[in-house]
Design an enzyme around this catalytic site. Sequence first.
Site, PDB file in Angstrom:
ATOM      1  N   ASN A 107      12.386  15.673 -25.818  1.00 36.96           N
ATOM      2  CA  ASN A 107      13.228  16.490 -24.947  1.00 36.96           C
ATOM      3  C   ASN A 107      13.022  16.117 -23.497  1.00 36.96           C
ATOM      4  O   ASN A 107      11.925  15.765 -23.075  1.00 36.96           O
ATOM      5  CB  ASN A 107      12.985  17.985 -25.203  1.00 36.96           C
ATOM      6  CG  ASN A 107      11.941  18.583 -24.267  1.00 36.96           C
ATOM      7  OD1 ASN A 107      12.239  18.941 -23.117  1.00 36.96           O
ATOM      8  ND2 ASN A 107      10.691  18.662 -24.735  1.00 36.96           N
ATOM      9  N   PHE A 111      13.450  22.140 -17.543  1.00 43.44           N
ATOM     10  CA  PHE A 111      13.352  23.569 -17.163  1.00 43.44           C
ATOM     11  C   PHE A 111      14.727  24.209 -16.945  1.00 43.44           C
ATOM     12  O   PHE A 111      14.957  24.891 -15.940  1.00 43.44           O
ATOM     13  CB  PHE A 111      12.508  23.764 -15.888  1.00 43.44           C
ATOM     14  CG  PHE A 111      11.029  23.498 -16.036  1.00 43.44           C
ATOM     15  CD1 PHE A 111      10.436  23.325 -17.279  1.00 43.44           C
ATOM     16  CD2 PHE A 111      10.225  23.431 -14.908  1.00 43.44           C
ATOM     17  CE1 PHE A 111       9.065  23.100 -17.388  1.00 43.44           C
ATOM     18  CE2 PHE A 111       8.862  23.205 -15.009  1.00 43.44           C
ATOM     19  CZ  PHE A 111       8.280  23.034 -16.250  1.00 43.44           C
ATOM     20  N   SER A 168       4.807  19.664 -17.687  1.00 40.51           N
ATOM     21  CA  SER A 168       6.073  19.135 -18.201  1.00 40.51           C
ATOM     22  C   SER A 168       6.330  17.771 -17.599  1.00 40.51           C
ATOM     23  O   SER A 168       6.216  17.592 -16.383  1.00 40.51           O
ATOM     24  CB  SER A 168       7.232  20.065 -17.842  1.00 40.51           C
ATOM     25  OG  SER A 168       8.453  19.374 -18.090  1.00 40.51           O
ATOM     26  N   ASN A 170       9.196  16.477 -17.406  1.00 37.26           N
ATOM     27  CA  ASN A 170      10.619  16.410 -17.095  1.00 37.26           C
ATOM     28  C   ASN A 170      11.012  16.973 -15.730  1.00 37.26           C
ATOM     29  O   ASN A 170      12.191  17.049 -15.410  1.00 37.26           O
ATOM     30  CB  ASN A 170      11.419  17.104 -18.198  1.00 37.26           C
ATOM     31  CG  ASN A 170      11.184  16.433 -19.540  1.00 37.26           C
ATOM     32  OD1 ASN A 170      11.172  15.204 -19.625  1.00 37.26           O
ATOM     33  ND2 ASN A 170      10.940  17.227 -20.572  1.00 37.26           N
ATOM     34  N   THR A 171      10.021  17.390 -14.947  1.00 37.92           N
ATOM     35  CA  THR A 171      10.275  17.742 -13.552  1.00 37.92           C
ATOM     36  C   THR A 171       9.486  16.734 -12.728  1.00 37.92           C
ATOM     37  O   THR A 171       8.252  16.760 -12.749  1.00 37.92           O
ATOM     38  CB  THR A 171       9.833  19.189 -13.254  1.00 37.92           C
ATOM     39  OG1 THR A 171      10.640  20.081 -14.021  1.00 37.92           O
ATOM     40  CG2 THR A 171       9.996  19.527 -11.773  1.00 37.92           C
ATOM     41  N   LYS A 203      -1.651  25.312 -18.689  1.00 42.03           N
ATOM     42  CA  LYS A 203      -1.187  24.401 -19.744  1.00 42.03           C
ATOM     43  C   LYS A 203      -1.189  22.968 -19.241  1.00 42.03           C
ATOM     44  O   LYS A 203      -0.538  22.658 -18.244  1.00 42.03           O
ATOM     45  CB  LYS A 203       0.211  24.801 -20.202  1.00 42.03           C
ATOM     46  CG  LYS A 203       0.720  23.952 -21.366  1.00 42.03           C
ATOM     47  CD  LYS A 203       1.935  24.573 -21.999  1.00 42.03           C
ATOM     48  CE  LYS A 203       2.482  23.721 -23.133  1.00 42.03           C
ATOM     49  NZ  LYS A 203       3.663  24.347 -23.753  1.00 42.03           N
ATOM     50  N   ASN A 232       0.839  20.051 -23.762  1.00 42.64           N
ATOM     51  CA  ASN A 232       2.289  19.891 -23.663  1.00 42.64           C
ATOM     52  C   ASN A 232       2.708  18.617 -24.410  1.00 42.64           C
ATOM     53  O   ASN A 232       1.911  18.028 -25.143  1.00 42.64           O
ATOM     54  CB  ASN A 232       2.677  19.833 -22.181  1.00 42.64           C
ATOM     55  CG  ASN A 232       4.021  20.474 -21.905  1.00 42.64           C
ATOM     56  OD1 ASN A 232       5.003  20.150 -22.570  1.00 42.64           O
ATOM     57  ND2 ASN A 232       4.080  21.365 -20.938  1.00 42.64           N
TER      58      ASN A 232
HETATM   59  C1  FMN Z   1      12.730  21.347 -26.868  1.00 38.11           C
HETATM   60  C2  FMN Z   1      11.399  21.653 -26.270  1.00 38.11           C
HETATM   61  C3  FMN Z   1      11.332  22.350 -25.074  1.00 38.11           C
HETATM   62  C4  FMN Z   1      10.101  22.645 -24.507  1.00 38.11           C
HETATM   63  N1  FMN Z   1      10.064  23.366 -23.345  1.00 38.11           N
HETATM   64  C5  FMN Z   1       8.862  23.713 -22.808  1.00 38.11           C
HETATM   65  C6  FMN Z   1       8.798  24.501 -21.642  1.00 38.11           C
HETATM   66  O1  FMN Z   1       9.804  24.934 -21.084  1.00 38.11           O
HETATM   67  N2  FMN Z   1       7.565  24.795 -21.145  1.00 38.11           N
HETATM   68  C7  FMN Z   1       6.409  24.371 -21.743  1.00 38.11           C
HETATM   69  O2  FMN Z   1       5.309  24.693 -21.261  1.00 38.11           O
HETATM   70  N3  FMN Z   1       6.449  23.622 -22.863  1.00 38.11           N
HETATM   71  C8  FMN Z   1       7.633  23.290 -23.405  1.00 38.11           C
HETATM   72  N4  FMN Z   1       7.670  22.538 -24.552  1.00 38.11           N
HETATM   73  C9  FMN Z   1       6.392  22.056 -25.137  1.00 38.11           C
HETATM   74  C10 FMN Z   1       5.893  22.958 -26.260  1.00 38.11           C
HETATM   75  O3  FMN Z   1       5.600  24.249 -25.791  1.00 38.11           O
HETATM   76  C11 FMN Z   1       4.621  22.351 -26.909  1.00 38.11           C
HETATM   77  O4  FMN Z   1       3.578  22.339 -25.941  1.00 38.11           O
HETATM   78  C12 FMN Z   1       4.831  20.939 -27.418  1.00 38.11           C
HETATM   79  O5  FMN Z   1       6.124  20.771 -27.924  1.00 38.11           O
HETATM   80  C13 FMN Z   1       3.819  20.568 -28.513  1.00 38.11           C
HETATM   81  O6  FMN Z   1       3.920  21.423 -29.624  1.00 38.11           O
HETATM   82  P1  FMN Z   1       4.812  21.068 -30.937  1.00 38.11           P
HETATM   83  O7  FMN Z   1       4.486  19.660 -31.327  1.00 38.11           O
HETATM   84  O8  FMN Z   1       4.419  22.089 -31.942  1.00 38.11           O
HETATM   85  O9  FMN Z   1       6.236  21.218 -30.508  1.00 38.11           O
HETATM   86  C14 FMN Z   1       8.896  22.223 -25.133  1.00 38.11           C
HETATM   87  C15 FMN Z   1       8.965  21.531 -26.346  1.00 38.11           C
HETATM   88  C16 FMN Z   1      10.190  21.235 -26.918  1.00 38.11           C
HETATM   89  C17 FMN Z   1      10.229  20.494 -28.220  1.00 38.11           C
END
Ligand code: FMN
Length: 339
Positions: A107, A111, A168, A170-171, A203, A232
């Site tokens: 992704n 934000f 993140s 992505n910022t 985080k 993350n």
């Molecule tokens: C589509 C998507 C959007 C995410 N958006 C955020 C976010 O806004 N803030 C954040 O701290 N982590 C975000 N994450 C990261 C997740 O909270 C998590 O830390 C990461 O995906 C690892 O866990 P997973 O493998 O179970 O998804 C996002 C992950 C995905 C897949």
Amino acid sequence: MLFPLVRPLIHSIDAERSHRLTVATLKRLPALPPPRPDPALAIRVAGLTFPNPVGLAAGFDKDAEVPAAMLGFGFGFVEVGTLTPRPQPGNPRPRLFRLGEDQAVINRMGFNNGGQPAALARLRGRRSGIVGVNIGANKDSADRVADYALGVTTMLAVADYLTVNISSPNTPGLRALQDPAALTALLDVVMEARGAGPPLFLKVAPDLEPADIDAIARLAIDRHVDALIVSNTTIGRPGLASRHAGEAGGLSGAPLRPLALQRLADFRAATGGALPLIAAGGIASAEHAYASIRTGASLVQLYTALVYEGPGLAKRIVAGLKDLIARDGFTSIEQAVGA
Ligand SMILES: Cc1cc2nc3c(=O)[nH]c(=O)nc-3n(C[C@H](O)[C@H](O)[C@H](O)COP(=O)(O)O)c2cc1C
């Protein structure tokens, strides 16, 4: 066990659209009551009693629209956000990709969210369950540290805990806040803003060098951060097979798990158990959750596995954890942390 039947249909729709449809559907249906908690799986972290250690990671419910529905699926806690002070659209679409062969997601949402005031209003009427609020900085902010301070003061009244998300990918430039000098300044400001408010978690990214890990661990302990979320998404692309493997953004799901688990072990070693850790990254089963807990996590979070396993996953993991602690002779999940 219905989800495997409808998964091909859901996965035939563009990933972001199907996510939006999911949230819209959950909003319209009445939330299930949370399942009856099992005392053996309850755990106390940062002064909060979590009914079970399996949480929904940030990013699924960015705008705090469906926390009760997700608690009803059996999650022990739900983290909403990331929320920024002002609403922002995020990056141009497409920006969310399923990597089916890899059981992963990439992704670069950036934000996208409706801003803190709207989420605050939504969370005001909330009743029970543990809901954490994950905060970030607006992309066009002239003072990112000030954005975090504002996020803390705006959201603290409705947050059971706050997560400061500096990881993140992505910022642009956000992760530079993990550098020791920048992190010191940030933590001083957000801890001051928090005052006597809820616990504050930090985080971090999995893409850190050993020296960063030690510095972050020391600072977090020193500044009385209440827990670290590790981790993350990664900017790495470890051996992927899917056609979307080359997309820019953060990778989550199965291929992230070895790295996230290694970072969890690194932070456990660096903190010596002085700071609670929350594991995230590729957790898709009770065995995965249990491995993270034995490595030192007090809680776990997941998001990507929901895409592949469906909404029954939290309950299955919770039931599996109960069996695993019994197998190993523990009477409570707390005893398994770092054991
Ligand atoms: C589509 C998507 C959007 C995410 N958006 C955020 C976010 O806004 N803030 C954040 O701290 N982590 C975000 N994450 C990261 C997740 O909270 C998590 O830390 C990461 O995906 C690892 O866990 P997973 O493998 O179970 O998804 C996002 C992950 C995905 C897949």
